[in-house]
Design a protein around this motif. Structure first.
Motif, PDB file in Angstrom:
ATOM      1  N   ALA A  62       1.043  -1.305  -0.031  1.00 39.41           N
ATOM      2  CA  ALA A  62       0.006   0.126  -0.041  1.00 39.41           C
ATOM      3  C   ALA A  62       0.767   1.367   0.119  1.00 39.41           C
ATOM      4  O   ALA A  62       0.645   2.235  -0.727  1.00 39.41           O
ATOM      5  CB  ALA A  62      -1.020  -0.077   1.139  1.00 39.41           C
ATOM      6  N   ALA A  63       1.837   1.033   0.805  1.00 33.67           N
ATOM      7  CA  ALA A  63       2.792   2.447   0.910  1.00 33.67           C
ATOM      8  C   ALA A  63       3.462   2.602  -0.601  1.00 33.67           C
ATOM      9  O   ALA A  63       3.581   3.861  -1.116  1.00 33.67           O
ATOM     10  CB  ALA A  63       3.953   2.380   2.043  1.00 33.67           C
ATOM     11  N   ARG A  64       4.004   1.541  -1.189  1.00 32.33           N
ATOM     12  CA  ARG A  64       4.690   1.830  -2.490  1.00 32.33           C
ATOM     13  C   ARG A  64       3.623   2.141  -3.448  1.00 32.33           C
ATOM     14  O   ARG A  64       3.819   3.139  -4.493  1.00 32.33           O
ATOM     15  CB  ARG A  64       5.283   0.475  -2.836  1.00 32.33           C
ATOM     16  CG  ARG A  64       6.356   0.229  -2.228  1.00 32.33           C
ATOM     17  CD  ARG A  64       7.007  -1.327  -2.592  1.00 32.33           C
ATOM     18  NE  ARG A  64       8.237  -1.588  -1.706  1.00 32.33           N
ATOM     19  CZ  ARG A  64       9.587  -1.398  -2.215  1.00 32.33           C
ATOM     20  NH1 ARG A  64       9.577  -0.720  -3.297  1.00 32.33           N
ATOM     21  NH2 ARG A  64      10.519  -1.902  -1.482  1.00 32.33           N
ATOM     22  N   LEU A  65       2.388   1.810  -3.417  1.00 33.29           N
ATOM     23  CA  LEU A  65       1.373   2.053  -4.321  1.00 33.29           C
ATOM     24  C   LEU A  65       0.876   3.680  -4.177  1.00 33.29           C
ATOM     25  O   LEU A  65       0.843   4.184  -5.276  1.00 33.29           O
ATOM     26  CB  LEU A  65       0.344   1.285  -4.125  1.00 33.29           C
ATOM     27  CG  LEU A  65      -1.102   1.408  -5.219  1.00 33.29           C
ATOM     28  CD1 LEU A  65      -0.512   1.164  -6.674  1.00 33.29           C
ATOM     29  CD2 LEU A  65      -2.180   0.448  -4.848  1.00 33.29           C
ATOM     30  N   ALA A  66       0.859   4.042  -2.877  1.00 34.78           N
ATOM     31  CA  ALA A  66       0.741   5.386  -2.667  1.00 34.78           C
ATOM     32  C   ALA A  66       1.706   6.197  -3.076  1.00 34.78           C
ATOM     33  O   ALA A  66       1.512   7.526  -3.790  1.00 34.78           O
ATOM     34  CB  ALA A  66       0.366   5.650  -1.237  1.00 34.78           C
ATOM     35  N   ALA A  67       2.910   5.928  -3.078  1.00 31.96           N
ATOM     36  CA  ALA A  67       4.057   6.744  -3.507  1.00 31.96           C
ATOM     37  C   ALA A  67       4.143   6.758  -4.725  1.00 31.96           C
ATOM     38  O   ALA A  67       4.641   7.847  -5.617  1.00 31.96           O
ATOM     39  CB  ALA A  67       5.318   6.190  -3.112  1.00 31.96           C
TER      40      ALA A  67
END
Length: 411
Positions: A84-89
């Motif tokens: 989720a963090a990578r997708l948000a970034a």
């Protein structure tokens, strides 16, 4: 952005057939590893992903006879925060996770006996859950109903909005997403899958093809591949989406059984609801939030119909656990079929047919298993080791057709 192939032109390294959350997760992670990617789907995200509630509940989803699946679920749930963090970034879109955990509740004495059997199973498998008093559960979640026989806490469970995560994946993939239906796999003289043909007559050449399709599409595409068996069937479920105002500020996923019938209530964060006259998903400010109700599971085809009795039963059982949903607005009813396998384990990885990989058959755990499935497929594509030993249970070749017997031999 990922680079798609041009029809009949330079092949993509990977053509993914199916644009649900599993297919797009595979495509996004493949592109992040440096592979060129094309995704084929006429209506991405409109299948099982559309109905999914988004529980990342590896412990709560554990069931008798499904230890291998529990291991897969635990491994994938651990990947969700980074995913989720990578997708948000990558997209600038928030992909929030609900981190408050789950409350498992029992409506009557028989339901409590079942809950305690499940908690004993968790202990046997080394999974973290704990029985608490109903009073303690109500202190955590004041909106629980007055008539409950027992409760347990699963601290490590997460939840995500699958529609929001899917929208972020669509954005991340950009022009790699081709809104066409795959109708045929092309094989060369050696039997290797080398291209996918779509319903517009285009040929999408591929270094490898990944099937991330629903039950019906999988069967149709593999009709001309007699040397491969992928036994995926449709299992229909219905979810309801409610708009709850400030008077119902649920913070936990509430799962339970009501006289033996399973039901769950999954809240989103503040500001996710749909107010009067605004339409689904538009939100009405910080006081409103979406709540998803579900748990139906029927061996039926994907007819996209919701029976009135089924909707009534879901609401009846959900309000037994959380009476406050009576005041919420019913804004969306979504019936969809999930692709399931005979042993409830997905099919992930090499199929035995050269050039063809599988990422299918995830059943009720498609959203939960998306990160691990993506990492596993990309590892296969790039020649890396499998990301987790639990994946051996998901080998698609476990359903390989039996070797033909010599002429005259008895079976």
């Amino acid at each position: 952005m990922p680079t798609p192939s041009s029809p009949s032109g330079t092949p993509s390294d990977v053509v993914v057939v199916g644009g649900g959350i599993v297919g797009l997760a595979v495509a996004w992670r493949a592109a992040a590893s440096g592979l060129s990617v094309t995704v084929l789907d006429p209506s991405p995200g409109e299948g099982a992903t559309r109905a999914a509630a988004g529980m990342l509940a590896a412990v709560s989803e554990s069931d008798f006879g499904e230890r291998e699946l529990a291991r897969l679920n635990v491994a994938s749930a651990a990947r969700w925060p980074d995913f989720a963090a990578r997708l948000a970034a990558a997209t600038g879109r928030d992909v929030p996770l609900l981190r408050a955990g789950s409350l498992a509740v029992a409506y009557d004495a028989d339901d409590l006996a079942l809950l305690r059997r499940v908690l004993a199973l968790h202990r046997e498998w080394g999974l973290a859950s704990a029985e608490v008093s109903v009073a303690a559960a109500r202190r955590r979640e004041p909106y629980l109903g007055p008539r409950l026989a027992g409760a347990a806490v699963v601290e490590g469970d997460l939840a995500v909005d699958p529609r929001g995560a899917h929208a972020a994946l669509v954005q991340a993939l950009g022009g790699a997403l081709v809104r066409r239906t795959a109708v045929r796999l092309e094989r060369d003289g050696a039997g290797r899958v080398v291209a996918v043909h779509d319903d517009g007559g285009a040929r999408h050449a591929a270094g490898a093809v990944v099937l991330a399709t629903g039950a019906d599409a999988t069967a149709a595409l593999l009709d001309g591949v007699p040397d491969l068996r992928v036994p995926v069937r449709p299992v229909k479920g219905v979810t309801l989406r409610l708009d709850a105002g400030p008077e119902l500020a649920l913070e936990h996923v509430v799962r339970g059984t009501v006289q033996g019938r399973p039901v769950y209530v999954v809240p989103r964060g503040p500001g996710t609801g749909a107010g009067p006259g605004t339409g689904t998903g538009t939100g009405t400010g910080p006081g409103h939030r979406e709540i998803v109700v579900g748990a139906t599971s029927e061996e039926r085809p994907d007819d996209r119909r919701a029976e009135a009795g089924g909707v009534f039963a879901l609401l009846r059982d959900a309000r037994a656990l959380v009476p406050g949903i009576d005041e919420a607005a019913l804004v969306d009813v979504t019936p969809r079929a999930r692709p399931a396998t005979p042993d409830n384990l997905p099919l992930v990885g090499a199929t035995g047919v050269p050039g063809l990989l599988a990422a299918v058959g995830h059943g009720r755990n498609g959203v939960l298993l998306a990160p691990l499935t993506a990492d596993a497929v990309v590892a296969e594509l790039t020649g890396a080791p499998p990301p987790d030993p639990a994946l051996s249970a998901a080998d698609p070749r476990r359903f390989a057709p039996a070797d033909p017997l010599p002429e005259g031999a008895a079976r």
